[in-house]
Scaffold this active site. Structure first.
Site, PDB file in Angstrom:
ATOM      1  N   GLU A 119       0.858  -1.175   0.095  1.00 40.36           N
ATOM      2  CA  GLU A 119      -0.034   0.052  -0.151  1.00 40.36           C
ATOM      3  C   GLU A 119       0.858   1.444   0.118  1.00 40.36           C
ATOM      4  O   GLU A 119       2.014   1.341   0.469  1.00 40.36           O
ATOM      5  CB  GLU A 119      -0.832   0.109   1.188  1.00 40.36           C
ATOM      6  CG  GLU A 119      -1.597  -1.241   1.232  1.00 40.36           C
ATOM      7  CD  GLU A 119      -2.404  -1.568   2.796  1.00 40.36           C
ATOM      8  OE1 GLU A 119      -2.130  -0.486   3.645  1.00 40.36           O
ATOM      9  OE2 GLU A 119      -2.874  -2.460   2.954  1.00 40.36           O
ATOM     10  N   LYS A 121       1.916   4.603   1.488  1.00 44.31           N
ATOM     11  CA  LYS A 121       1.782   5.282   2.810  1.00 44.31           C
ATOM     12  C   LYS A 121       1.705   6.652   2.699  1.00 44.31           C
ATOM     13  O   LYS A 121       2.368   7.590   2.153  1.00 44.31           O
ATOM     14  CB  LYS A 121       3.478   5.078   3.422  1.00 44.31           C
ATOM     15  CG  LYS A 121       3.349   5.545   4.906  1.00 44.31           C
ATOM     16  CD  LYS A 121       4.932   5.057   5.376  1.00 44.31           C
ATOM     17  CE  LYS A 121       5.184   5.437   7.047  1.00 44.31           C
ATOM     18  NZ  LYS A 121       4.199   6.591   7.296  1.00 44.31           N
ATOM     19  N   ASP A 123       0.843  10.315   3.375  1.00 43.35           N
ATOM     20  CA  ASP A 123       1.364  11.500   4.373  1.00 43.35           C
ATOM     21  C   ASP A 123       0.472  12.319   4.968  1.00 43.35           C
ATOM     22  O   ASP A 123       0.539  13.539   4.570  1.00 43.35           O
ATOM     23  CB  ASP A 123       2.741  11.966   3.721  1.00 43.35           C
ATOM     24  CG  ASP A 123       3.588  12.648   4.696  1.00 43.35           C
ATOM     25  OD1 ASP A 123       3.555  12.309   6.113  1.00 43.35           O
ATOM     26  OD2 ASP A 123       4.677  13.130   4.304  1.00 43.35           O
ATOM     27  N   TYR A 231      -7.216   2.388   6.036  1.00 39.29           N
ATOM     28  CA  TYR A 231      -6.398   1.143   5.677  1.00 39.29           C
ATOM     29  C   TYR A 231      -6.379   0.069   6.767  1.00 39.29           C
ATOM     30  O   TYR A 231      -5.471  -0.688   6.644  1.00 39.29           O
ATOM     31  CB  TYR A 231      -5.026   1.465   5.321  1.00 39.29           C
ATOM     32  CG  TYR A 231      -4.538   2.474   6.183  1.00 39.29           C
ATOM     33  CD1 TYR A 231      -4.266   2.172   7.731  1.00 39.29           C
ATOM     34  CD2 TYR A 231      -4.100   3.781   5.830  1.00 39.29           C
ATOM     35  CE1 TYR A 231      -3.407   3.172   8.432  1.00 39.29           C
ATOM     36  CE2 TYR A 231      -3.636   4.755   6.633  1.00 39.29           C
ATOM     37  CZ  TYR A 231      -3.463   4.672   8.085  1.00 39.29           C
ATOM     38  OH  TYR A 231      -2.586   5.396   8.711  1.00 39.29           O
ATOM     39  N   LYS A 318      10.541   3.543   3.539  1.00 34.70           N
ATOM     40  CA  LYS A 318      10.215   5.194   3.294  1.00 34.70           C
ATOM     41  C   LYS A 318      11.191   5.614   2.100  1.00 34.70           C
ATOM     42  O   LYS A 318      12.324   5.269   1.816  1.00 34.70           O
ATOM     43  CB  LYS A 318      10.861   5.917   4.686  1.00 34.70           C
ATOM     44  CG  LYS A 318      10.072   5.648   6.084  1.00 34.70           C
ATOM     45  CD  LYS A 318       8.977   6.423   6.219  1.00 34.70           C
ATOM     46  CE  LYS A 318       9.136   7.758   6.596  1.00 34.70           C
ATOM     47  NZ  LYS A 318       9.293   7.848   8.018  1.00 34.70           N
ATOM     48  N   CYS A 412      15.360  48.655   7.263  1.00 36.21           N
ATOM     49  CA  CYS A 412      14.496  48.219   6.177  1.00 36.21           C
ATOM     50  C   CYS A 412      15.323  48.371   4.653  1.00 36.21           C
ATOM     51  O   CYS A 412      15.781  49.574   4.555  1.00 36.21           O
ATOM     52  CB  CYS A 412      13.155  49.098   6.140  1.00 36.21           C
ATOM     53  SG  CYS A 412      12.321  48.696   4.589  1.00 36.21           S
ATOM     54  N   CYS A 415      13.121  51.565   2.739  1.00 31.26           N
ATOM     55  CA  CYS A 415      13.117  52.879   3.323  1.00 31.26           C
ATOM     56  C   CYS A 415      14.016  53.282   4.682  1.00 31.26           C
ATOM     57  O   CYS A 415      14.341  54.521   5.111  1.00 31.26           O
ATOM     58  CB  CYS A 415      11.673  53.059   4.065  1.00 31.26           C
ATOM     59  SG  CYS A 415      11.320  52.231   5.652  1.00 31.26           S
ATOM     60  N   CYS A 430       9.402  46.048   9.186  1.00 30.89           N
ATOM     61  CA  CYS A 430       9.745  47.574   8.944  1.00 30.89           C
ATOM     62  C   CYS A 430       8.465  48.249   9.705  1.00 30.89           C
ATOM     63  O   CYS A 430       7.535  48.023   9.309  1.00 30.89           O
ATOM     64  CB  CYS A 430       9.722  47.965   7.656  1.00 30.89           C
ATOM     65  SG  CYS A 430       9.599  49.447   7.469  1.00 30.89           S
ATOM     66  N   CYS A 436       6.890  53.853   4.294  1.00 28.69           N
ATOM     67  CA  CYS A 436       7.625  52.992   3.714  1.00 28.69           C
ATOM     68  C   CYS A 436       7.222  52.709   2.223  1.00 28.69           C
ATOM     69  O   CYS A 436       6.013  51.923   2.069  1.00 28.69           O
ATOM     70  CB  CYS A 436       8.057  51.645   4.491  1.00 28.69           C
ATOM     71  SG  CYS A 436       8.921  50.385   3.625  1.00 28.69           S
TER      72      CYS A 436
HETATM   73  S1  IVH Z   1      -0.798   0.503   8.663  1.00 35.95           S
HETATM   74  C1  IVH Z   1      -0.303  -0.886  13.218  1.00 35.95           C
HETATM   75  N1  IVH Z   1      -0.967   1.599   6.351  1.00 35.95           N
HETATM   76  O1  IVH Z   1       2.110   5.683   8.783  1.00 35.95           O
HETATM   77  C2  IVH Z   1       0.013  -0.051  12.249  1.00 35.95           C
HETATM   78  N2  IVH Z   1      -0.049   3.064   8.085  1.00 35.95           N
HETATM   79  O2  IVH Z   1       4.593   5.526  10.160  1.00 35.95           O
HETATM   80  C3  IVH Z   1      -1.211   0.274  11.281  1.00 35.95           C
HETATM   81  N3  IVH Z   1       0.341   5.367   7.239  1.00 35.95           N
HETATM   82  O3  IVH Z   1       0.863   5.348  12.030  1.00 35.95           O
HETATM   83  C4  IVH Z   1      -0.584   1.349  10.263  1.00 35.95           C
HETATM   84  N4  IVH Z   1      -0.451   5.255   5.315  1.00 35.95           N
HETATM   85  O4  IVH Z   1      -0.454   6.898  10.376  1.00 35.95           O
HETATM   86  C5  IVH Z   1      -0.810   1.828   7.457  1.00 35.95           C
HETATM   87  N5  IVH Z   1      -1.294   2.367   4.331  1.00 35.95           N
HETATM   88  C6  IVH Z   1      -0.938   2.627   5.299  1.00 35.95           C
HETATM   89  C7  IVH Z   1      -0.628   3.900   5.871  1.00 35.95           C
HETATM   90  C8  IVH Z   1      -0.064   3.770   7.182  1.00 35.95           C
HETATM   91  C9  IVH Z   1       0.019   5.791   6.253  1.00 35.95           C
HETATM   92  C10 IVH Z   1       0.802   6.176   8.539  1.00 35.95           C
HETATM   93  C11 IVH Z   1       0.055   5.751   9.685  1.00 35.95           C
HETATM   94  C12 IVH Z   1       0.991   4.954  10.922  1.00 35.95           C
HETATM   95  C13 IVH Z   1       2.220   5.610  10.307  1.00 35.95           C
HETATM   96  C14 IVH Z   1       3.471   4.844  10.720  1.00 35.95           C
END
Ligand code: IVH
Length: 674
Positions: A119, A121, A123, A231, A318, A412, A415, A430, A436
């Site tokens: 999946e 991740k 942000d 998720y 990451k 500034c 001025c 300023c 100014c």
């Molecule tokens: S599973 C028990 N799936 O990343 C852990 N987390 O750095 C369940 N996050 O705390 C998390 N996308 O806030 C999971 N596809 C994804 C995610 C995801 C983003 C976040 C989540 C987690 C953090 C960890």
């Protein structure tokens, strides 16, 4: 990791613990990370390594053993609620070998075949939703992992999150966890508005999302364009065998589930997914910071279990942020319309994520000091989805012998007035608001802008009018004569006519925009709108005391003091008086007063039963927010608003048609009324 002496290890461990706690606080509570995620992960990795070598120093309270806390401090009115299942974090890695080690650990621990769910991740900021009988019961942030802030009243304003589920096999009660995030487009919009209002922009979409989720004002929060993806499904005796099956079911009930996930039979397939998304993610309209690999079989997840901080059945790969290294040539100090001075770095042009970067913001003097930046340094630039790239570090090993520390100007650049620094703010200003030149011209440009008075005058026109000595304070615009206008270079009758017509039209621009146009420091579009609604007129606003201002949600001391200072100043009062004489709207018109918002536009609400206000008042409220009131429930009904002793007939009909039934409190949440 090289072995270091015991005493040195203890000292370093103590330092790392303190430093990581401090950075956790910056990140989760202040929403202002001071270091990059990558740097944070490096420090965390170092601490983990040392604690492994010296287990005697690995204490229970180490940041390696608990998640960073986002719990709001004193003064917040979010209620803290315990999590039914702890909300953990994920182990993460930047190294390929560790993915294979993850796979090996699983193979050793389980005796049946397994596969993975791969999946994105996302942000954003973690959220935990509880549904009971198909209705959203509660939304909690991760908090410290054991208890979270109850942000339900904010979450109901996120369109992606359904309040009512539909479909087959919905468990009586379950939790579903995911991420609330802010797509780049909404993030850019928000930061542009914040920059306009001279508020500190959010560092990245993640901080913007968690900051927005914690807003005390649900109406403001609704304008932020948050989105959600879920998720992780949890509950007692759920019938699912695999994670993917559980999420598919959740999708069928109407919950937002990622469309980018993929099933992988082996770790090699998972690695191929990672490689694919390492580039593809750059085309997504939202930020991702990695890939999550999870064991798909739920029975095996149970067997693998958890460490103190994260599941053994999942890991996060990451992405390294894209960076470029380039020399810093010089620094410009730009004065904005409210006098704020922003240092901007001029860089040796360099390629970064497909564009050439020449300039980067340095935010303020604190940021420059923190980086210990020198002219001539090689600096790291990063783009985290932001419009303006930022400098995240200095490569000290490349510092030339003649590199010199930049001198933040004392006066500034425009001025020459000595700069001041407000106590609570990191910026220098300023203070010469009245004379100014950049500030004066900036005020006119802001005033004439499309979101303000919408007057046909761009930068060049303002510059020309100012240089001729025709305009000095805002009301002067309304005294301009046709003769003066045609005396400008390249102006003819036609352009003068157009300009005068736009001036005339600006006299009917609604009060909220006039208030915004005044350019009071920290009063952006949204704040102006809110103040206009709250006070109804400029006189009422000008008469408000500090206490009264502070009682308004999302008005803090900085904004309150800025309003007070404006109306206390001779110049401010004079501007308002003369603009009023010029015929501008200084109060909310009656029409607008009746219309409070467009939240319910296109929505039909049926009411039934008794409320804390009269039924007539309730109908008025629905209309004031742009909605329609109807007498009976039908397929077109958006909500049945049920008070005490609501009619059973209407309730039954709503249930049959799957129309969400809400109570008075939920209705107020929707319209953002306290
Ligand atoms: S599973 C028990 N799936 O990343 C852990 N987390 O750095 C369940 N996050 O705390 C998390 N996308 O806030 C999971 N596809 C994804 C995610 C995801 C983003 C976040 C989540 C987690 C953090 C960890």
């Amino acid at each position: 990791m090289a072995k270091i002496g015991k005493a040195a290890a203890k000292e370093r461990i103590d330092f790392l613990k303190k430093e990581l706690e401090r950075q956790n606080y910056n990140y989760y509570v202040l929403n202002q990370p001071a270091i990059t995620d990558f740097e944070f992960d490096l420090l965390m990795g170092e601490l983990q390594g040392l604690e492994k070598l010296y287990p005697e120093f690995a204490t229970e309270d180490s940041p390696t053993r608990h998640v960073g806390s986002d719990l709001s401090g004193a003064g917040s009115d979010f209620v803290q609620v315990p999590h039914r299942y702890p909300m953990l974090s994920l182990g993460n890695t930047y190294a390929r070998e560790e993915l294979y080690e993850f796979d090996n650990r699983i193979r050793k621990a389980v005796s049946t075949p397994y596969s993975f769910s791969c999946e994105l991740k996302f942000d954003g900021t973690a959220i935990c939703l509880t549904y009971r009988d198909g209705r959203l019961l509660r939304a909690l942030t991760r908090g410290d992992g054991t208890k979270g802030d109850d942000v339900t009243r904010n979450v109901v304003n996120i369109p992606a999150i359904p309040r009512q589920l539909h479909g087959e096999g919905i468990p009586e009660e379950f939790e579903i966890r995911g991420e609330i995030y802010m797509p780049y487009a909404a993030f850019d919009r928000l930061n542009a508005a914040r920059t306009e209002a001279e508020l500190e922009p959010f560092a990245n979409p993640r901080n913007a999302a968690s900051g927005s989720l914690k807003l005390q004002n649900p109406a403001e929060m609704r304008t932020r364009g948050l989105d959600c993806v879920l998720y992780h499904l949890l509950g007692e005796n759920l019938p699912f065998k695999t994670h993917i099956e559980a999420l598919e079911a959740a999708r069928s009930w109407g919950l937002p589930i990622s469309e980018y996930s993929r099933h992988a039979g082996t770790i090699e397939e998972a690695v191929a997914y990672i490689d694919e998304w390492d580039t593809r993610r750059k085309t997504l309209p939202f930020a991702t910071d990695g890939i999550v690999i999870k064991v798909n079989e739920l029975e095996l997840q149970r067997q693998l279990g958890f460490t103190a901080k994260s599941p053994r059945w999942a890991t996060a790969w990451k992405f390294k942020p894209e960076q470029a290294l380039t020399p810093l040539l010089s620094i410009d100090y730009q004065v904005g319309r409210t006098g704020a001075v922003t240092p901007v770095a001029n860089l040796e042009p360099v390629q970064l994520s497909g564009t050439v970067v020449k300039r980067a913001s340095l935010h303020n003097k604190d940021q420059m000091d923190l980086l210990d930046i020198h002219i001539g340094d090689y600096v790291y630039v990063e783009k985290g989805g932001e419009i303006i790239p930022k400098i995240t570090g200095v490569e000290l090993s490349k510092r030339p012998a003649d590199a010199r520390r930049p001198e933040f100007p004392a006066c500034c650049p425009d001025c020459g007035t000595p700069l001041v620094r407000d106590e609570d703010e990191a910026r220098h200003y300023c203070p010469n608001r009245e004379s100014c030149p950049v500030q004066i011209k900036g005020r006119f440009i802001h005033f004439a802008g499309r979101k303000a008075m919408d007057i046909l005058a761009g930068e060049a026109t303002i510059e020309a009018l100012y240089n001729k000595g025709y305009i000095h304070t805002l009301p002067d615009l309304y005294t301009l004569t046709r003769e003066q206008l045609v005396s400008l270079d390249g102006w003819q009758d036609k352009s003068a006519d157009n300009f005068l017509a736009s001036l005339q039209a600006s006299r009917s621009v609604p009060f909220e925009r006039v208030l915004y146009a005044l350019g009071i420091r920290h009063i952006g579009e949204q704040t102006a709108k809110m103040l206009a609604r709250h006070f109804g007129s400029i006189d009422a606003l000008a008469a408000a005391s500090r206490e009264e201002l502070l009682q308004i949600e999302d008005i803090g001391e900085i904004v309150a003091d800025s309003i007070l200072a404006y109306f206390a100043s001779e110049a401010g009062r004079d501007t308002v008086r003369r603009l009023r004489e010029a015929g501008l709207q200084m109060a909310v018109s009656e029409d607008a007063q009746q219309r409070l918002s467009d939240t319910l536009a296109g929505k039909t609400v049926v009411i039934s039963g008794n409320f804390s206000i009269s039924r007539e008042a309730m109908k008025g409220l629905i209309e004031a927010h742009g909605g329609k009131n109807a007498g009976s429930v039908s397929g077109k009904t958006a909500w049945l608003l049920a008070g005490e002793k609501a009619g059973p007939e209407k309730l039954r009909k709503a249930e049959k048609l799957g129309i969400p039934v809400i109570d008075e409190a939920q209705f107020y949440q929707i319209i953002g009324k306290e």
